[in-house]
Design an enzyme around this catalytic site. Structure first.
Site, mmCIF file in Angstrom:
data_model
loop_
_atom_site.group_PDB
_atom_site.id
_atom_site.type_symbol
_atom_site.label_atom_id
_atom_site.label_comp_id
_atom_site.label_asym_id
_atom_site.label_seq_id
_atom_site.Cartn_x
_atom_site.Cartn_y
_atom_site.Cartn_z
ATOM 1 N N SER A 189 0.524 -1.470 -0.110
ATOM 2 C CA SER A 189 0.037 0.115 -0.317
ATOM 3 C C SER A 189 0.631 1.164 -0.421
ATOM 4 C CB SER A 189 -0.625 0.321 0.916
ATOM 5 O OG SER A 189 0.039 0.121 2.281
ATOM 6 N N LYS A 201 0.984 4.333 6.604
ATOM 7 C CA LYS A 201 0.082 5.090 5.651
ATOM 8 C C LYS A 201 0.865 6.424 6.025
ATOM 9 C CE LYS A 201 -3.155 2.344 4.047
ATOM 10 N NZ LYS A 201 -2.207 0.914 4.389
#
Length: 199
Positions: free
Chosen positions: A120, A157
């Site tokens: 990701s 993230k």
């Protein structure tokens, strides 16, 4: 054993570094003598005394064995940077000595190394199998790469702001932005990255 010679001792030290990297301990005097081609354990003892005086080794707390000191982990740092664009000559020789741990870790007691799993964050250059250096703190700001806790699971993230609220932004269009319903819990901020290219 020949008389002490700084250049020769540097070579002996490099051999001990290679041995330590493979075996994770400092060998006995007998083994050092075998590795270096010394005729006796006494020569190995004198070598270790010289390297300890130079700051590369120290005695374990119980004084039974030698252990590496901080200087043992120094690495040469080139004086000139290498271009990532067009090829260029690298000028200059070896610069100051460099400690990887000191460069990556500002606060050892608050720092953990976290393996990365998944893709990701691949567009940010963080790939599956990398290891991120994470400083445990809740003081994160927008733009930081963070390890956050969402639904009792850890995720890596970018911390971003969206309409005045913090969200977790992936760097891969295949993944959605995570918009926590409640308070966002930050485990720590990424301060470095470690990657091995060859096993």
């Amino acid at each position: 054993m020949p008389a002490a010679n700084p250049a020769r001792d540097a070579d002996y030290l490099d051999r001990l570094r290679d041995y330590y990297a493979e075996n994770r301990h400092i060998p006995s005097f007998q083994r050092i003598a075998e590795l270096m081609g010394f005729a006796s354990k006494a020569a190995a003892s004198k070598l270790m005394d010289r390297l300890a005086a130079a700051g590369f080794f120290e005695r374990a707390p119980d004084d039974a064995t030698w252990v590496p000191a901080e200087r043992f982990f120094e690495r040469p740092l080139a004086e000139a940077a290498v271009r990532a664009g067009a090829p260029d000559m690298i000028e200059g020789g070896q610069g100051e000595l460099f400690l990887v741990d000191r460069y990556l870790v500002r606060q050892p007691s608050r720092t953990v190394m976290v393996p990365v799993k998944g893709d990701s964050m691949c567009d940010a250059g963080i790939y599956d199998g990398d290891i991120v250096v994470v400083e445990r703190t809740k003081a994160a700001k927008a733009g930081d790469f963070v390890v956050a806790i969402v639904d009792n699971e850890f995720t890596l993230k970018e911390l971003a702001l969206e309409q005045g609220r913090f969200v977790l932004k992936p760097h891969n269009p295949a993944y959605p932005v995570i918009r926590p319903r409640g308070e966002l819990e930050i485990f720590g901020v990424v301060t470095g990255l470690v990657r091995r290219y060859r096993s």
